[in-house]
Write an enzyme that holds these catalytic residues in place. Structure first.
Site, PDB file in Angstrom:
ATOM      1  N   GLU A 158       0.960  -3.357  -1.846  1.00 62.27           N
ATOM      2  CA  GLU A 158       1.952  -2.365  -2.293  1.00 62.27           C
ATOM      3  C   GLU A 158       2.234  -1.357  -1.178  1.00 62.27           C
ATOM      4  O   GLU A 158       3.390  -1.027  -0.901  1.00 62.27           O
ATOM      5  CB  GLU A 158       1.439  -1.651  -3.544  1.00 62.27           C
ATOM      6  CG  GLU A 158       2.348  -0.540  -4.033  1.00 62.27           C
ATOM      7  CD  GLU A 158       1.584   0.690  -4.491  1.00 62.27           C
ATOM      8  OE1 GLU A 158       1.903   1.795  -4.012  1.00 62.27           O
ATOM      9  OE2 GLU A 158       0.664   0.538  -5.316  1.00 62.27           O
ATOM     10  N   HIS A 159       1.190  -0.885  -0.520  1.00 61.50           N
ATOM     11  CA  HIS A 159       1.365   0.032   0.610  1.00 61.50           C
ATOM     12  C   HIS A 159       2.158  -0.625   1.738  1.00 61.50           C
ATOM     13  O   HIS A 159       3.078  -0.029   2.297  1.00 61.50           O
ATOM     14  CB  HIS A 159      -0.007   0.462   1.156  1.00 61.50           C
ATOM     15  CG  HIS A 159      -0.590   1.644   0.480  1.00 61.50           C
ATOM     16  ND1 HIS A 159      -0.891   2.816   1.135  1.00 61.50           N
ATOM     17  CD2 HIS A 159      -0.922   1.859  -0.823  1.00 61.50           C
ATOM     18  CE1 HIS A 159      -1.402   3.690   0.276  1.00 61.50           C
ATOM     19  NE2 HIS A 159      -1.442   3.121  -0.916  1.00 61.50           N
TER      20      HIS A 159
ATOM     21  N   GLU B 185      -7.330   7.416   0.986  1.00 57.79           N
ATOM     22  CA  GLU B 185      -7.030   7.477  -0.457  1.00 57.79           C
ATOM     23  C   GLU B 185      -8.303   7.260  -1.270  1.00 57.79           C
ATOM     24  O   GLU B 185      -8.518   7.911  -2.298  1.00 57.79           O
ATOM     25  CB  GLU B 185      -5.976   6.424  -0.818  1.00 57.79           C
ATOM     26  CG  GLU B 185      -5.445   6.547  -2.222  1.00 57.79           C
ATOM     27  CD  GLU B 185      -4.306   5.581  -2.521  1.00 57.79           C
ATOM     28  OE1 GLU B 185      -3.842   5.554  -3.678  1.00 57.79           O
ATOM     29  OE2 GLU B 185      -3.873   4.846  -1.607  1.00 57.79           O
TER      30      GLU B 185
ATOM     31  N   HIS C 187      -3.224  -3.568  -4.270  1.00 57.21           N
ATOM     32  CA  HIS C 187      -2.803  -2.203  -3.948  1.00 57.21           C
ATOM     33  C   HIS C 187      -2.459  -2.076  -2.470  1.00 57.21           C
ATOM     34  O   HIS C 187      -1.494  -1.384  -2.101  1.00 57.21           O
ATOM     35  CB  HIS C 187      -3.915  -1.222  -4.324  1.00 57.21           C
ATOM     36  CG  HIS C 187      -3.677   0.173  -3.878  1.00 57.21           C
ATOM     37  ND1 HIS C 187      -4.313   0.729  -2.784  1.00 57.21           N
ATOM     38  CD2 HIS C 187      -2.843   1.144  -4.353  1.00 57.21           C
ATOM     39  CE1 HIS C 187      -3.904   1.969  -2.620  1.00 57.21           C
ATOM     40  NE2 HIS C 187      -3.022   2.258  -3.554  1.00 57.21           N
TER      41      HIS C 187
END
Length: 420
Positions: free
Chosen positions: A49-50, A126, A46
Site C-alpha cells: 500500500e505504501h 510507523e 501494508h
C-alpha cells in the site's frame, strides 16, 4: 440506488449516483489484507500500500500527490485485516483525473528498488510510533492472544525483521496473486455520468492488461477463538485493559441486534459502562465497548484506560454490568432509544460521498452484496427483545473471554480472580 457492472476483464463496479452533490469519491478495493499473509511475509500487504504511492511508469511520487492537490482533492489508502483500499475524493468535474491517478498507481507501480529501501525506514518508523501507543498495543495484543498462530492475529504493520527483509520480487509475486480483476471492486459515489465513467474505467482498468484470474482461492475455515490472557509490561502511568469475547462473523443475522445491544452496554457516552465507570465512579477517562466482525470470526471488545491501582474496582464494575445485562436484559425504553440512536448514526454517516463509497465498496467486496438504506433501517426496526437476549447469551460468558493488559502491571496479579 446502487448499480452494479462488470468490466470486460471481470472487475466489479458498484456505484451510487447522487445528483445533488458536486463531489465524487472513488475507491479501488482489493480483497487482500493481513489475514492473507503468512508468518514469513507478515506486513507485506501494508508495505505494498505504501509503495503504490512512490511512483509509476508515468508519474513520480510527487506527481501523484500534485495531481490531486492541484485540483483541491484528497487521496489516501488503508490496509485492514481483510481488505486494502486506494481512494480519492474530487470535484465531479475532475473525475477523469481521479480515475487516471488511482488506476496508474494500482496497475503501473514501478516498485523501484531504491524506493523500497527508503520506504522500509518509513514503515519501521510507523511501527515505532505504534509501539509508543499503549492503547493500540493492548488491542493488537488482544488479537494475538485470541488468534495466536492464525493470521487474523497478525499485526497489520508486520514486524521489523520481516519488513527489513522484503524484496522487490516478493512484492511482485504477492501482487500478481492478489491484485487481479476477480479480487477487486471499484466503488463510486457522487455526481457522475454513468456511461462516461464506465467507458473511462474500461479504458484505464482493462487497458492495463490485467486479466481475470480464475485460480485465486479465498476460502478459509473459521478462526479458532482461544481463551487466554496476554500481558505486556510498559513503564507508563496508565494500565490499558482489553477484554475480548467471542462474537459473530460478518453477514450473521445477529450483527444488527449486537450493534443495538452494544449501544446500550458500552457504545456511547450514555451507555451503562460509561455512566457507571466514568461518570458515577470516576475510575477511568476512557471506557467503551465495540463489536468487530470478520468473514470467519468476530470479537466483542471492552476497553478501559485506568490507573493500575484501580484494576480490581474497574474489573468488578465491568463484571457488575455484564451480570446485570445477562440477568435482567434491557428495558423496553432502552431498546427503543438504542434503535433510534443507531439509525441516526447510520443516516448521518451517509451525508458525504466518501462514507457512501466506503460502505458500498466494502460490502460488495466482502459480502458480494450491498444493502439499501431501507433494508438497513428495516433490520434495525425489526429487532425484538428475543434477538437481543440471544446475543447477550452468546456474548457474555466467562467461558468465552480473553484478556490483554499493557502497562506497569504486577506479574503476580491474577486477573482471572477479578473477572471470572
Amino acid at each position: 440506488m446502487y448499480r452494479k457492472f462488470k468490466l470486460s476483464n471481470g472487475t466489479r463496479i458498484i456505484m451510487e449516483k447522487i445528483p445533488h452533490v458536486k463531489s465524487i469519491s472513488l475507491g479501488i478495493w482489493v480483497n487482500v489484507g493481513s489475514v492473507d499473509e503468512t508468518a514469513e511475509n507478515n506486513g507485506i500487504t501494508h508495505f505494498i500500500e505504501h509503495m503504490l504511492f512512490k511512483g509509476t511508469k508515468n508519474r513520480s511520487a510527487k506527481d501523484i500527490a500534485a495531481a490531486i492537490d492541484d485540483i483541491g482533492g484528497q487521496i489516501n489508502a488503508f490496509t485492514g485485516k481483510e481488505c486494502t483500499c486506494y481512494y480519492a475524493k474530487v470535484l465531479d468535474s475532475h473525475i477523469n483525473i481521479a480515475v487516471d491517478v488511482l488506476s496508474d498507481m494500482v496497475f503501473n507501480s514501478s516498485l523501484d528498488e531504491k524506493d523500497i529501501e527508503k520506504e522500509k525506514n518509513v514503515v519501521l518508523e510507523e511501527i515505532s510510533m505504534y509501539e509508543d501507543s499503549p492503547e493500540e498495543n493492548a488491542h493488537d495484543l488482544l488479537f494475538k492472544t485470541i488468534y495466536q498462530e492464525d493470521s487474523l492475529g497478525y499485526p497489520i504493520l508486520g514486524t521489523r525483521d520481516i519488513i527489513s527483509n522484503l524484496t522487490r520480487d516478493k512484492l511482485i509475486e504477492y501482487m500478481e496473486k492478489f491484485y487481479v480483476p476477480e479480487n477487486m471492486v471499484i466503488s463510486v459515489a457522487g455526481n457522475f455520468d454513468e456511461k462516461y465513467l464506465i467507458d473511462m474505467l474500461e479504458e484505464k482498468i482493462v487497458g492495463t492488461g490485467k486479466k481475470e484470474n480464475i485460480h485465486l482461492i479465498k476460502s478459509k475455515n473459521k478462526a479458532n477463538f482461544n481463551k487466554e490472557i496476554g500481558v505486556k509490561y510498559k513503564d507508563i502511568e496508565q494500565l490499558h485493559l482489553c477484554i475480548g469475547l467471542e462474537s459473530f462473523s460478518m453477514g450473521s443475522e445477529n450483527v444488527y441486534p449486537l450493534l443495538v445491544m452494544n449501544t446500550i452496554f458500552g457504545g456511547s457516552m450514555s451507555s451503562r459502562l460509561f455512566q457507571n465507570i466514568r461518570e458515577d465512579k470516576g475510575l477511568a477517562y476512557s471506557v467503551f465497548s465495540y463489536p468487530t466482525s470478520y468473514r470467519n470470526s468476530g470479537i466483542f471488545t471492552i476497553y478501559a484506560g485506568i490507573n493500575p491501582k484501580q484494576l480490581e474496582r474497574v474489573c468488578s464494575s465491568i463484571k457488575e454490568e455484564i451480570n446485570l445485562i445477562k440477568n435482567k436484559g434491557l428495558r423496553k425504553e432502552e431498546l427503543l432509544k438504542a434503535k433510534e440512536q443507531l439509525k441516526g448514526n447510520y443516516i448521518l454517516g451517509l451525508e458525504g460521498t466518501s462514507s457512501r463509497m466506503m460502505g458500498i465498496g466494502k460490502s460488495e467486496l466482502l459480502l458480494n452484496r450491498v444493502y439499501t438504506q431501507k433494508e438497513v433501517l428495516d433490520k434495525i426496526d425489526n429487532i425484538e427483545m428475543d434477538h437481543i437476549k440471544k446475543v447477550i447469551d452468546k456474548i457474555f460468558s466467562k467461558d468465552n473471554m480473553s484478556v490483554s493488559l499493557v502497562g506497569n502491571i504486577d506479574n503476580e496479579i491474577n486477573i482471572k480472580q477479578y473477572l471470572y
